[in-house]
Scaffold this motif. Structure first.
Motif, PDB file in Angstrom:
ATOM      1  N   PRO A   1       1.067  -0.889  -0.183  1.00  0.00           N
ATOM      2  CA  PRO A   1       0.479   0.157   0.070  1.00  0.00           C
ATOM      3  C   PRO A   1       0.427   1.006   0.205  1.00  0.00           C
ATOM      4  N   SER A   2       0.597   2.015  -0.956  1.00  0.00           N
ATOM      5  CA  SER A   2       1.477   3.243  -0.957  1.00  0.00           C
ATOM      6  C   SER A   2       0.938   4.869   0.165  1.00  0.00           C
ATOM      7  N   LEU A   3       1.409   4.948   0.850  1.00  0.00           N
ATOM      8  CA  LEU A   3       1.796   6.061   1.903  1.00  0.00           C
ATOM      9  C   LEU A   3       1.116   7.580   1.090  1.00  0.00           C
ATOM     10  N   ALA A   4       1.521   7.485  -0.262  1.00  0.00           N
ATOM     11  CA  ALA A   4       1.046   9.152  -0.952  1.00  0.00           C
ATOM     12  C   ALA A   4      -0.634   9.002  -1.131  1.00  0.00           C
ATOM     13  N   VAL A   5      -1.187   7.623  -1.223  1.00  0.00           N
ATOM     14  CA  VAL A   5      -1.934   7.258  -1.162  1.00  0.00           C
ATOM     15  C   VAL A   5      -3.086   8.287  -0.639  1.00  0.00           C
ATOM     16  N   GLY A   6      -2.748   8.298   1.192  1.00  0.00           N
ATOM     17  CA  GLY A   6      -2.784   8.661   2.073  1.00  0.00           C
ATOM     18  C   GLY A   6      -3.744   9.908   1.993  1.00  0.00           C
ATOM     19  N   PRO A   7      -2.752  10.985   1.379  1.00  0.00           N
ATOM     20  CA  PRO A   7      -3.772  12.658   1.845  1.00  0.00           C
ATOM     21  C   PRO A   7      -3.998  13.163   0.436  1.00  0.00           C
ATOM     22  N   LEU A   8      -4.212  12.105  -0.783  1.00  0.00           N
ATOM     23  CA  LEU A   8      -5.445  12.200  -1.291  1.00  0.00           C
ATOM     24  C   LEU A   8      -6.630  11.395  -1.530  1.00  0.00           C
ATOM     25  N   VAL A   9      -6.907  10.680  -0.630  1.00  0.00           N
ATOM     26  CA  VAL A   9      -7.904  10.689   0.066  1.00  0.00           C
ATOM     27  C   VAL A   9      -8.701  10.724   0.831  1.00  0.00           C
ATOM     28  N   ARG A  10      -7.783  11.340   1.431  1.00  0.00           N
ATOM     29  CA  ARG A  10      -7.879  12.740   2.499  1.00  0.00           C
ATOM     30  C   ARG A  10      -8.346  14.017   1.849  1.00  0.00           C
ATOM     31  N   GLN A  11      -7.551  14.633   0.638  1.00  0.00           N
ATOM     32  CA  GLN A  11      -8.246  15.602  -0.186  1.00  0.00           C
ATOM     33  C   GLN A  11      -9.455  15.243  -1.260  1.00  0.00           C
ATOM     34  N   PHE A  12      -9.566  14.786  -1.178  1.00  0.00           N
ATOM     35  CA  PHE A  12     -10.616  14.071  -2.569  1.00  0.00           C
ATOM     36  C   PHE A  12     -11.395  13.134  -2.573  1.00  0.00           C
ATOM     37  N   ALA A  13     -11.247  12.467  -1.345  1.00  0.00           N
ATOM     38  CA  ALA A  13     -12.719  11.605  -1.311  1.00  0.00           C
ATOM     39  C   ALA A  13     -13.792  11.705  -1.193  1.00  0.00           C
ATOM     40  N   SER A  14     -14.551  11.000  -1.559  1.00  0.00           N
ATOM     41  CA  SER A  14     -15.697  10.955  -0.767  1.00  0.00           C
ATOM     42  C   SER A  14     -16.003   9.655  -0.279  1.00  0.00           C
ATOM     43  N   ALA A  15     -15.373   8.702  -0.307  1.00  0.00           N
ATOM     44  CA  ALA A  15     -15.719   7.489   0.136  1.00  0.00           C
ATOM     45  C   ALA A  15     -14.084   6.631  -0.024  1.00  0.00           C
ATOM     46  N   ALA A  16     -14.038   6.362   1.088  1.00  0.00           N
ATOM     47  CA  ALA A  16     -12.916   5.160   0.330  1.00  0.00           C
ATOM     48  C   ALA A  16     -12.445   3.544   0.979  1.00  0.00           C
ATOM     49  N   ILE A  17     -12.435   2.446   0.625  1.00  0.00           N
ATOM     50  CA  ILE A  17     -11.769   1.488   1.055  1.00  0.00           C
ATOM     51  C   ILE A  17     -10.530   0.447   0.324  1.00  0.00           C
ATOM     52  N   ASP A  18     -10.231  -0.054   1.346  1.00  0.00           N
ATOM     53  CA  ASP A  18      -8.917  -1.078   0.669  1.00  0.00           C
ATOM     54  C   ASP A  18      -9.278  -2.129   0.314  1.00  0.00           C
ATOM     55  N   ILE A  19      -8.803  -2.608  -0.686  1.00  0.00           N
ATOM     56  CA  ILE A  19      -9.618  -3.597  -1.551  1.00  0.00           C
ATOM     57  C   ILE A  19      -8.590  -5.176  -0.920  1.00  0.00           C
ATOM     58  N   SER A  20      -9.379  -6.090   0.517  1.00  0.00           N
ATOM     59  CA  SER A  20      -8.788  -7.043   0.202  1.00  0.00           C
ATOM     60  C   SER A  20      -9.254  -8.275   0.105  1.00  0.00           C
ATOM     61  N   ASP A  21     -10.726  -8.060  -0.271  1.00  0.00           N
ATOM     62  CA  ASP A  21     -11.051  -9.863  -0.709  1.00  0.00           C
ATOM     63  C   ASP A  21     -11.929  -9.596  -1.844  1.00  0.00           C
ATOM     64  N   GLY A  22     -11.505  -8.307  -2.964  1.00  0.00           N
ATOM     65  CA  GLY A  22     -11.725  -8.582  -4.106  1.00  0.00           C
ATOM     66  C   GLY A  22     -11.953  -6.743  -4.815  1.00  0.00           C
ATOM     67  N   LEU A  23     -11.949  -6.775  -5.761  1.00  0.00           N
ATOM     68  CA  LEU A  23     -12.361  -5.349  -5.852  1.00  0.00           C
ATOM     69  C   LEU A  23     -14.032  -5.330  -6.398  1.00  0.00           C
ATOM     70  N   VAL A  24     -14.371  -6.064  -6.426  1.00  0.00           N
ATOM     71  CA  VAL A  24     -16.178  -5.954  -6.688  1.00  0.00           C
ATOM     72  C   VAL A  24     -17.494  -5.952  -5.598  1.00  0.00           C
ATOM     73  N   LYS A  25     -16.281  -6.993  -4.619  1.00  0.00           N
ATOM     74  CA  LYS A  25     -16.661  -7.363  -2.758  1.00  0.00           C
ATOM     75  C   LYS A  25     -16.397  -6.029  -1.954  1.00  0.00           C
ATOM     76  N   ASP A  26     -15.167  -5.437  -2.800  1.00  0.00           N
ATOM     77  CA  ASP A  26     -15.311  -4.535  -1.541  1.00  0.00           C
ATOM     78  C   ASP A  26     -15.910  -2.514  -2.197  1.00  0.00           C
ATOM     79  N   LEU A  27     -15.765  -2.737  -3.921  1.00  0.00           N
ATOM     80  CA  LEU A  27     -16.596  -1.286  -3.675  1.00  0.00           C
ATOM     81  C   LEU A  27     -18.265  -2.082  -3.597  1.00  0.00           C
ATOM     82  N   GLY A  28     -19.073  -3.028  -2.910  1.00  0.00           N
ATOM     83  CA  GLY A  28     -19.968  -3.672  -2.839  1.00  0.00           C
ATOM     84  C   GLY A  28     -20.146  -3.557  -1.628  1.00  0.00           C
ATOM     85  N   ARG A  29     -19.663  -3.037  -0.643  1.00  0.00           N
ATOM     86  CA  ARG A  29     -19.213  -2.722   0.281  1.00  0.00           C
ATOM     87  C   ARG A  29     -18.926  -1.343   0.774  1.00  0.00           C
ATOM     88  N   LEU A  30     -18.451  -0.875  -0.115  1.00  0.00           N
ATOM     89  CA  LEU A  30     -18.910   1.351  -0.427  1.00  0.00           C
ATOM     90  C   LEU A  30     -19.465   1.398  -1.039  1.00  0.00           C
TER      91      LEU A  30
END
Lengths: 337, 337
Positions: A209-238
């Motif tokens: 996981p890239s630490l450089a992503v954290g500030p981008l999440v804070r600045q731009f994301a309306s929602a976020a999740i990390d993909i641990s169980d599969g992109l479709v499943k984790d997007l489904g959770r979000l």
């Protein structure tokens, strides 16, 4: 491996105290919060104006890693991934280690070298933990701590119709690496070269996981999740938490050259890459008016950020293939039960 | 217990999501830090001017508890004990649960009822965690968080020659309770009544660190530790870290009426009580000039606090019997390795 011990040399470590002093204490890097690992508790003075973000994840032998592996790097990485997806900066961690046999010096050296590389990569240090013998399976449990400005943590609940769905890094490499661990020859017919094979196994064994992503999440994301169980499943959770639906264009999902080659040769499929999990990449939703600024900031931060779809009214996640038809997915991702 | 499940009814819970929503979410008590358990991370805004104290401990089936037990209460209690020994006030916890089979409703209801009683007793709430299936043994790992005024955490390193050694509660009951769990008839010849037997088993199954001890530690202790592996062993850890020795008068060590009866009938010994561990009581050292004020404050707080010995120059721990002779101890306490 010697019978009855963890590791393959003959000096078996005899006590929890010796393990802590000789192998874990150096991982504190002298951080005051660790209190020399001599105190049952860590004591953190949180930076002023900051919230503390905490998460925990376990790796169990035979479930999350192969017997004989010492997944120190991965144990920390999967926790750091959760922190980054909230927009937090990693700070410190507690390690709970259940060992299935008395460890040797070589085993502890390997495990702690892995942890050291991980904490150097992720900018955090050991501050405490618990070490036990278990008649069961080796298990590493980490509780990791990060911080961010008060009130700025990003949840799964802020995605709105019209938001764009973005993902960092590439998707599916870890799942392919897992297949290679089960059968090193599984992609031989597809002509995958050694370097690519190695890179896929590494994506499984040592997610980054890239630490450089954290500030981008804070600045731009309306929602976020990390993909641990599969992109479709984790997007489904979000999307479920946000009360919206998601539409993903399969052809826009970023994959590595190795994965692309394996798709071309019929050795894997987009459906597999989207559902195999353990990517430990951040998936985030971004308001359309922020998407250009995100692209600029991501480039400046040297983060590969891809726009892969859109949040829509309704519920559920649909992945569209190149012809705009919904991709058939047998499973959406991993569930332990 | 049904074959292949945890618990004895027939409704098996099928997914991590269902377990979290139906059984764990109520344990958050709506605490904002838990983010509805829908977010991979908890986010704590530490009270202003406070340090955060964190600790972690695991309970493993067959090692720390009997197969079939649901040690939710104890899993939290052993962590709270560490916080209290630092002088901290408990706040919240993360729970990592490794389940050896799919859980039934009855199992989850029992486990979470135990946790609820514990968090009500200790004044803290669930804010996150991780639930996994394991082919190994059921394991509960808790990371617990407390707080205290900045810079006031008490360590193991402040004991000075002349300081008095004090202990809260009674010592050795848990070890006797463990013997009863192994063999319910083991104290029959000693004529132990049902109520006493029950109380000893309870001391083993549900240790009760007293929150009222935390402020006494903060106000009066030069050093403190909780007794998990045996009074002699844990006092030895404290004295070693402080660079001093300890002298304990066996006859001043507080024991329950049941333990006293078992000593009188030859069914146990002071040596056993001092080394069996899992007391989860606080042992603290106090400057001689503070000992009277501590006694007054302890009485006001309804804490049974006993002075049992003195810190001396040198190293090591000596326990003196009624005749002033060193007690022979075959072991000093519990070590996992």
């Amino acid at each position: 491996m010697m019978a009855g011990t963890l590791g393959d040399d003959d000096e078996v470590l005899q006590g929890e105290g010796q393990i802590i002093r000789e192998y874990f204490l150096p991982l504190t890097g002298g951080l005051v919060a660790a209190r020399g690992l001599a105190d049952d508790c860590a004591v953190l003075a949180p930076p002023s104006g900051m919230d503390l973000v905490m998460t925990t994840d376990s790796l169990i032998e035979g479930v999350h890693f192969f017997p004989g592996d010492t997944p120190g790097f991965k144990a920390l990485a999967v926790n750091i991934s959760d922190l980054v997806a909230k927009g937090a900066t990693p700070l410190a961690y507690l390690l709970t280690l259940a060992l299935s046999a008395p460890p040797t010096r070589s085993f502890m050296a390997r495990l702690t070298a892995d942890l050291k590389r991980a904490q150097d990569a992720f900018g955090c240090r050991l501050i405490g933990g618990d070490t036990d013998r278990t008649p069961g399976l080796m298990t590493l449990t980490i509780a990791a701590f990060g911080y961010l400005p008060h009130g700025t943590a990003i949840g799964r609940d802020g995605a709105r119709p019209g938001d764009r769905i973005c993902v960092a890094g590439t998707i599916g490499d870890s799942g392919l690496g897992l297949r290679l661990r089960h059968d090193p020859a599984c992609f031989a017919a597809a002509g995958l070269d050694d370097a690519s094979r190695h890179a896929l196994v590494r994506a499984y064994e040592e997610p980054r996981p890239s630490l450089a992503v954290g500030p981008l999440v804070r600045q731009f994301a309306s929602a976020a999740i990390d993909i641990s169980d599969g992109l479709v499943k984790d997007l489904g959770r979000l999307t479920a938490t946000s009360g919206v639906g998601g539409r993903v264009a399969a052809r826009r999902v970023p994959v590595s050259d190795a994965a692309r080659q394996l798709i071309a040769r019929g050795a894997t499929s987009m459906a597999e890459l989207l559902t195999s999990g353990e990517d430990y990449q951040v998936l985030m939703t971004v308001a359309p008016e922020d998407i250009t600024a995100l692209a600029v900031a991501a480039q400046a931060a040297q983060v590969a950020m891809s726009e892969i779809g859109e949040i829509v009214e309704g519920s559920g996640v649909v992945v569209l293939d190149g012809d705009g038809r919904p991709l058939q997915l047998d499973v959406t991702g991993w569930d332990h039960f």
